[in-house]
Design a protein around this motif. Structure first.
Motif, PDB file in Angstrom:
ATOM      1  N   PHE A  30      29.844  62.515  26.960  1.00 60.76           N
ATOM      2  CA  PHE A  30      29.048  63.497  26.218  1.00 60.76           C
ATOM      3  C   PHE A  30      27.564  63.157  26.282  1.00 60.76           C
ATOM      4  N   LEU A  31      27.219  61.900  26.016  1.00 65.37           N
ATOM      5  CA  LEU A  31      25.813  61.498  26.015  1.00 65.37           C
ATOM      6  C   LEU A  31      25.188  61.640  27.399  1.00 65.37           C
ATOM      7  N   THR A  32      25.956  61.317  28.441  1.00 67.12           N
ATOM      8  CA  THR A  32      25.460  61.484  29.812  1.00 67.12           C
ATOM      9  C   THR A  32      25.194  62.955  30.101  1.00 67.12           C
ATOM     10  N   ALA A  33      26.105  63.830  29.658  1.00 70.18           N
ATOM     11  CA  ALA A  33      25.950  65.275  29.897  1.00 70.18           C
ATOM     12  C   ALA A  33      24.712  65.826  29.199  1.00 70.18           C
ATOM     13  N   ILE A  34      24.434  65.346  27.979  1.00 75.09           N
ATOM     14  CA  ILE A  34      23.290  65.837  27.221  1.00 75.09           C
ATOM     15  C   ILE A  34      21.972  65.300  27.784  1.00 75.09           C
ATOM     16  N   PHE A  35      21.920  64.004  28.051  1.00 77.33           N
ATOM     17  CA  PHE A  35      20.658  63.375  28.448  1.00 77.33           C
ATOM     18  C   PHE A  35      20.423  63.383  29.952  1.00 77.33           C
ATOM     19  N   ASN A  36      21.332  63.992  30.708  1.00 80.67           N
ATOM     20  CA  ASN A  36      21.142  64.129  32.146  1.00 80.67           C
ATOM     21  C   ASN A  36      19.968  65.058  32.459  1.00 80.67           C
ATOM     22  N   ASP A  37      19.666  65.971  31.535  1.00 83.34           N
ATOM     23  CA  ASP A  37      18.552  66.912  31.692  1.00 83.34           C
ATOM     24  C   ASP A  37      17.696  66.829  30.437  1.00 83.34           C
ATOM     25  N   LEU A  38      16.459  66.348  30.583  1.00 84.14           N
ATOM     26  CA  LEU A  38      15.610  66.097  29.423  1.00 84.14           C
ATOM     27  C   LEU A  38      15.247  67.367  28.660  1.00 84.14           C
ATOM     28  N   THR A  39      15.117  68.511  29.363  1.00 86.98           N
ATOM     29  CA  THR A  39      14.781  69.753  28.659  1.00 86.98           C
ATOM     30  C   THR A  39      15.939  70.193  27.767  1.00 86.98           C
ATOM     31  N   ILE A  40      17.165  70.000  28.243  1.00 90.48           N
ATOM     32  CA  ILE A  40      18.340  70.329  27.436  1.00 90.48           C
ATOM     33  C   ILE A  40      18.442  69.358  26.262  1.00 90.48           C
ATOM     34  N   ALA A  41      18.203  68.069  26.511  1.00 93.81           N
ATOM     35  CA  ALA A  41      18.261  67.067  25.446  1.00 93.81           C
ATOM     36  C   ALA A  41      17.240  67.393  24.358  1.00 93.81           C
ATOM     37  N   HIS A  42      16.030  67.795  24.770  1.00 94.36           N
ATOM     38  CA  HIS A  42      14.980  68.136  23.803  1.00 94.36           C
ATOM     39  C   HIS A  42      15.393  69.332  22.955  1.00 94.36           C
ATOM     40  N   LYS A  43      15.973  70.355  23.590  1.00 91.92           N
ATOM     41  CA  LYS A  43      16.431  71.549  22.876  1.00 91.92           C
ATOM     42  C   LYS A  43      17.508  71.178  21.851  1.00 91.92           C
ATOM     43  N   PHE A  44      18.453  70.352  22.281  1.00 91.88           N
ATOM     44  CA  PHE A  44      19.579  69.976  21.432  1.00 91.88           C
ATOM     45  C   PHE A  44      19.107  69.155  20.230  1.00 91.88           C
ATOM     46  N   ILE A  45      18.248  68.163  20.487  1.00 87.56           N
ATOM     47  CA  ILE A  45      17.772  67.287  19.416  1.00 87.56           C
ATOM     48  C   ILE A  45      16.906  68.065  18.424  1.00 87.56           C
ATOM     49  N   LYS A  46      16.114  69.010  18.924  1.00 89.90           N
ATOM     50  CA  LYS A  46      15.296  69.844  18.038  1.00 89.90           C
ATOM     51  C   LYS A  46      16.184  70.650  17.096  1.00 89.90           C
ATOM     52  N   LEU A  47      17.271  71.217  17.623  1.00 88.17           N
ATOM     53  CA  LEU A  47      18.195  71.968  16.777  1.00 88.17           C
ATOM     54  C   LEU A  47      18.852  71.075  15.737  1.00 88.17           C
ATOM     55  N   ILE A  48      19.219  69.855  16.155  1.00 91.75           N
ATOM     56  CA  ILE A  48      19.846  68.907  15.230  1.00 91.75           C
ATOM     57  C   ILE A  48      18.904  68.605  14.057  1.00 91.75           C
ATOM     58  N   SER A  49      17.625  68.351  14.378  1.00 85.93           N
ATOM     59  CA  SER A  49      16.661  68.016  13.325  1.00 85.93           C
ATOM     60  C   SER A  49      16.438  69.198  12.387  1.00 85.93           C
ATOM     61  N   LEU A  50      16.389  70.416  12.934  1.00 82.28           N
ATOM     62  CA  LEU A  50      16.238  71.602  12.092  1.00 82.28           C
ATOM     63  C   LEU A  50      17.468  71.836  11.232  1.00 82.28           C
TER      64      LEU A  50
END
Length: 351
Positions: A239-259
């Protein structure tokens, strides 16, 4: 119609790509060198850029560097065209933020497929997901559906959990992400007096357990199955590899988590300051959305105790409020099951 910018110093290649894109239904923009390419990109804001590496005036790396520095083009999908196949060139481009490489000569299908994939990613990144559990799950489903989160569900372990069985407990360290193939789950906390407060509800197609995985922390709540549920267990590392394999996707995901954390804080504030009627009304709307009841007149199949634990009130107080809502024709209660009759009125309850 999507606008695609082609930057290449060879007229024949530009014309060939323009013809391919036009036939595929795209609007093609052209630039004969890197410097001109930047001018066209900033003036037209294309949906995607296809750019040669070796060019006069300014090479492809220079173009990418300049566009990534500009806020209006920093996330524009960027595909390199190159006759060079050395690994160092590929690594350099990807480190600078290129999305893909296509080696000359290439065929029409290869080019169109690369463009289609990158535009799908752009759609996901530009989509306005709600900063809620449903919004995060919608993003995960879209990433899975478009292939950007490349997890083969059929290859993972499938486990059936039975009603009231606990899936994980507060304080334990996570080892997996869970995907609900079919069923319903609640997450909850208990206070020092043993009273339960439901933090979230999940159903078919939802992912659960991602907060602790991304924060590398222990679970801060408990997960219990509401009825027989089939779970797909996805290993943490995959899961972590899939998310952080693309930094733009990781940024989008983490931003949603924080919100989403802020959204949870607002819900706690409502528990403290809103009237019981408004809290129960919001809970019914929330639960309907989380369990995917929607406006199809399906009943909310969850116990009165669980609704009370979601609202943060005694079951007796909840039952009295539900009785009031029924007399006001906001809801219908038949054979113990609740159906929302007027979503808008319930959502905009004044007191």
């Amino acid at each position: 119609m999507r606008n695609i910018l082609i930057i290449d110093d060879q007229t024949e290649i530009r014309e060939n790509i323009t013809e391919i894109l036009t036939l595929a239904g795209y609007n093609a923009l052209n630039a004969e060198n890197g410097k001109r390419g930047i001018e066209v990109a900033l003036a037209n804001k294309p949906d995607l850029i296809v750019c040669d590496i070796m060019m006069p005036e300014l090479d492809g790396y220079g173009v990418l560097h300049m566009l990534r520095k500009n806020p209006t083009t920093e996330n524009t999908p960027f595909i390199f065209l190159t006759a060079k196949t050395e690994r160092n060139d590929f690594r350099k481009g990807m480190e600078m933020g290129a999305d893909d490489f296509i080696t000359k000569p290439f065929d029409d299908i290869e080019l169109l497929k690369a463009i289609e994939v990158r535009l799908k990613k752009l759609d996901v990144l530009n989509k306005g997901y709600e900063a809620t559990g449903q919004g995060i799950n919608s993003l995960l489903r879209d990433l899975k559906g478009t292939g950007f989160m490349n997890m083969q569900m059929d290859q993972y372990e499938h486990v059936t959990f039975h009603k009231r069985q606990q899936m994980y407990t507060e304080g334990k360290r996570p080892k997996s992400l869970f995907y609900i193939k079919k069923g319903r789950i609640k997450t909850f906390k208990t206070n020092e007096d043993g009273k339960e407060y439901i933090t979230n509800l999940y159903s078919d197609g939802d992912f659960i357990g991602y907060h602790a995985l991304l924060e590398n922390s222990v679970y801060d709540d408990n997960a219990e199955v509401l009825d027989e549920t089939e779970i797909v267990i996805i290993p943490k590392d995959e899961f972590l590899t899939a998310i952080f394999n693309d930094l733009t996707i990781a940024h989008k995901f983490i931003k949603l988590i924080s919100l989403n954390v802020k959204d949870q804080e607002e819900r706690l504030m409502q528990l403290a300051y809103s009237s019981l009627r408004k809290r129960v009304a919001k809970a019914l709307i929330d639960i309907s959305a989380k369990l995917k009841v929607g406006n199809n007149n399906s009943p909310i199949a969850i116990s009165r105790d669980d609704i009370a634990h979601y609202v943060g009130t005694a079951t007796e107080s909840l039952i009295r409020t539900l009785s009031d809502f029924k007399s006001e024709r906001l809801i219908e209660i038949r054979e113990g099951k609740i159906r929302i009759e007027n979503f808008d009125k319930l959502k905009n309850l004044l007191y």
